[in-house]
Every structure is written in C-alpha cells, then in structure tokens.
Design an enzyme around this catalytic site. Sequence first.
Site, PDB file in Angstrom:
ATOM      1  N   ARG A 202      -9.591  42.023 -24.195  1.00 42.40           N
ATOM      2  CA  ARG A 202     -10.353  42.676 -25.258  1.00 42.40           C
ATOM      3  C   ARG A 202     -11.012  41.594 -26.119  1.00 42.40           C
ATOM      4  O   ARG A 202     -10.321  40.788 -26.734  1.00 42.40           O
ATOM      5  CB  ARG A 202      -9.441  43.548 -26.125  1.00 42.40           C
TER       6      ARG A 202
ATOM      7  N   HIS B 233     -16.452  43.959 -34.974  1.00 43.74           N
ATOM      8  CA  HIS B 233     -15.173  43.472 -35.479  1.00 43.74           C
ATOM      9  C   HIS B 233     -15.436  42.760 -36.808  1.00 43.74           C
ATOM     10  O   HIS B 233     -15.184  41.561 -36.955  1.00 43.74           O
ATOM     11  CB  HIS B 233     -14.507  42.542 -34.460  1.00 43.74           C
TER      12      HIS B 233
ATOM     13  N   GLU C 118     -10.759  48.730 -36.715  1.00 43.58           N
ATOM     14  CA  GLU C 118     -10.073  48.885 -37.999  1.00 43.58           C
ATOM     15  C   GLU C 118     -11.009  49.165 -39.167  1.00 43.58           C
ATOM     16  O   GLU C 118     -11.218  48.321 -40.050  1.00 43.58           O
ATOM     17  CB  GLU C 118      -9.234  47.642 -38.292  1.00 43.58           C
TER      18      GLU C 118
ATOM     19  N   ASN D 258      -3.828  49.664 -33.470  1.00 40.77           N
ATOM     20  CA  ASN D 258      -3.316  48.355 -33.885  1.00 40.77           C
ATOM     21  C   ASN D 258      -2.134  48.568 -34.820  1.00 40.77           C
ATOM     22  O   ASN D 258      -2.235  49.331 -35.785  1.00 40.77           O
ATOM     23  CB  ASN D 258      -4.388  47.549 -34.621  1.00 40.77           C
TER      24      ASN D 258
ATOM     25  N   TYR E 209       1.233  46.360 -36.803  1.00 41.02           N
ATOM     26  CA  TYR E 209       1.926  45.105 -37.094  1.00 41.02           C
ATOM     27  C   TYR E 209       3.203  45.301 -37.901  1.00 41.02           C
ATOM     28  O   TYR E 209       4.234  44.716 -37.597  1.00 41.02           O
ATOM     29  CB  TYR E 209       0.999  44.142 -37.842  1.00 41.02           C
TER      30      TYR E 209
ATOM     31  N   GLU F 247      -4.011  45.970 -30.434  1.00 39.82           N
ATOM     32  CA  GLU F 247      -3.527  44.763 -31.109  1.00 39.82           C
ATOM     33  C   GLU F 247      -2.072  44.940 -31.500  1.00 39.82           C
ATOM     34  O   GLU F 247      -1.679  45.985 -32.020  1.00 39.82           O
ATOM     35  CB  GLU F 247      -4.302  44.451 -32.399  1.00 39.82           C
TER      36      GLU F 247
END
Length: 470
Positions: free
Chosen positions: A78, A122, A168, A294, A296, A358
């Site tokens: 990606r 992005h 995002e 994504n 985290y 991600e």
Amino acid sequence: MSDHLNIPDDFLIGTATAAYQIEGAVAEDGRGPSIWDTFCHTLGKIDHGHTGDITCDHYHRYQEDVDIMKQLSMDAYRFSISWSRIFPEGKGKVNQKGLAFYDRLVDSLLEAGITPFTTLFHWDTPEALYKETGGFAGRDTCYHFADYTRTVVNHFGDRIKNWITVNEPWEHATFGHLFGHHAPGKRNPWAFWRTMHHILLGHGLAMQAIRSEDSEAQAGLTLSYTPMHTRGTRPIDRDAEKTANAFMNGIAFDPVFKGQYPEVMWKRFRWFRPPVNEGDFDIIQTPTDFTGLNYYSREFVKGNRLVPGLRGSFVPRKPEPDPYQYTAMDWEIYPEGFSQLLMMMKEEYGNPTVYITENGAAYFDEERGGQVNDDPRVQYLKTHIQEVLKAKEKGVDVRGYFAWSLLDNFEWAKGYSTRFGLVYVDFDSGRRTIKDSGYWLQQQIARRGTLQSKQNNASLCSENQEAVRE
C-alpha cells in the site's frame, strides 16, 4: 502464545507507506510543493526542524525497496501517490514525469509479484490548490480531487486494480485544521468540520470517477479508529465516552455507512456544522468494494461539565517505560481494540469487506552489527494480528493486514525521532537493514495455511477411519 499465528491461505499480508513520508525528491522532475513542504519549512512545526525533503529517498531507491518486499514475501504494498507530483498546481497540466515515476514503481511491483494498493490522498494537498481553495476546507477541492483521480485511474487502471481514495479523514481534519499540529496548521473549529465533510464528499466523487474509468477496479477509503473508554462510573462519564466516540469515530463512519453524522455531534456542535448540500450524503455513500481500517491504540475520557459540547475531557496518558505496554509514541498497547473495531463493523455497519490498512508500533530502534533487534514490535504485531484473526473466525469479513510501515520514515510532526519500520533506515547514508520484526513477518507468511492444512488432513483422516469402521 505460539509464534505461529495460523494465518489462512487466502489472507493477504502486506506493508504500507505514504508518499511524503518516504519519497523525498520534493523539487525533482516537475513536482510541485504540497502543504507538508510548506509546513515543514515553517520554524517550530516539526521536531528538530526535520523535513521530508529527502527522507528515505524512495524516489531514487524504489527498486531496492521493492526487492526488500519481495525478499520478505509480501503479497501487497500500500503506497500513496503524491497529488502534486501529478498535478504540480493541483489541477491543470499533467506532469508526465510524475506519472513516469509511478509507472516504474508499479511495473517493478508487478514484476516482483506484489499487488499494488494505491492511496490517492494521504494528507498532501498541493500547496497551490490550497492557496486557491483552502484545501478540503473549501468545497471546490472535492471536484479537483475527482479530476485528479480520473486522470490517475485512466493512466494506471490497466495495472492497478485496488484503490483507496482518502486516508484517515478525521486525522487530516483534526490535526491539520482544529489542533494545528499537522499541515496546514490551522486551529479553526469551523474549518475542521468543513474539511471533514469535504474529504468524505471528495471520497464519494473519487469513487464515481474510479467507476467511470475502470468498472473492474476494487476501491474504498481508509478510516481510522480509536476506541474511547472511561474509567468513571458517573452518568456524565458515560455521556462523555459516547460523545467522544462520536467525535473520534462516528463522525467518519456514520456518513459512509449510515448517510448521516452522529446525532450527538449534530446537536451538541450545531454552531460548527458544515454546509451540507442536497445529495451530499448520497455521494458520500457511493458503494465501495472494501473499507480500509487503521488502528493503533485507545484513549480515555472523563466527564467534565466545563467542556462545552463534549461534556468531557481526555485523560492524559501516563506511559510506563515498558516497550511492551507503551510505544515510543506514548501510545498504550491495546490489541483488544481490534476486536472492538472489527465486531463493530460486523454488528453495526453491516459487515462490509475490510482490510487492515495500517497497524504498527514506533520504537527507538538501533542498528548493531547489521542487525536490529526489535522484539517489542514483534510482540506487538503478533498480538494484534492474532486479534484480527480471532475476529475473522467470528465471521468478520476481514481480508488482509498491512503492517505500518515498510520503512522507518518521516513521522509527520515527530520528524525522525521515532521509527515505525520493518526495515531500519540510516537517514545519513540511506542504507536499509531488515529488522527482526520484518523477518518474523516473513516467517508467518511462509508458514501461512500450514496448520490449517494439517487440521484439514486430520479431519479427512478421521472421516476415512469412520468410513472404514462402518
């Protein structure tokens, strides 16, 4: 936990990057500046005054990076396209040398047997377009983004079949337009929600552009998820938790999957509502083939009547100096958040096809004798991929996982102070060194499906034995 994750044969494994974070060559071959070029060269905006001018020099060393991915047996890569490398002014004349660079990259990936997953935006709005339209805070940018998308898909559609429109939206709107930590560095609550709405609208228009150029393309957008929790038990704590989840997550997910903003956001933040034209949500809800996710870490809130709208405040993190509990970004390691996210996708949003686009951990890695021991990252990847596979077993339609990131890179406002890569980069020489985490993921790919095959063989043997007895 066993080192063997029992990854199914049909589960895609890849890694991810973003153009401004790795390419460098910011003024070469006709590329125009982006808002990140301007932001990085503004005094005091980036740790240590770092910029993305050179970063990993991927623009010149892409073949080496593709060779590393091939060595690691990656299924997919990606990456994002720099909008201002294709349209230096954000619109108008196409820069053929910009297209040629991505031609070389894509052809190299395909030759190596690596499937490209390409992100169109992005966070790197062309600076000239930003000056003219205000970036995604202005509605006109949506239509220029659709034109850029149409150009790129028309050119690469014979080789790229997996597209991600935007990455995002919440982060770009919030950190770039509300808190000012990211480019373009604005602190404006009205600009925040306008930007949020227009990126989603731009996504929908881009989806329509992709469909018009390539009916066989698979496309979607990437959304971030940060579960908001509270340790409090008061009604105001629960209320703050609900509102915070709407602010952090629902504001992006609900328009795409439900055609509206979360009611609690719409009511409590009514003074900052964006202008919404008739038909906007129909465009935002243009059908997608998949959703990128994504994840985290998580955050905590507590009730606070002094904070208007949110009626709560974030609880400051108190990280421990333990790399198995907190990363170098001071983010708590909480793999269970993946289960919360993926079950939400199944139960609340209709179980769409998803990819983890991600997930990864930053540390202060050091190279010693040509090796990089990053066991905390190995453990991070292991526990998080395990949670994804558990959700898959529960019926979540999750098709693959992209580790962030292939390379140590320019980590936005953090500059080069932390490292996310599976591959260590010496930023002085450009030398690459595969870390232990990269080799570990390589081993998981090599062993993919082996336990599943053993289970199938065992089941077949059991059936044969039953047949013999009968």
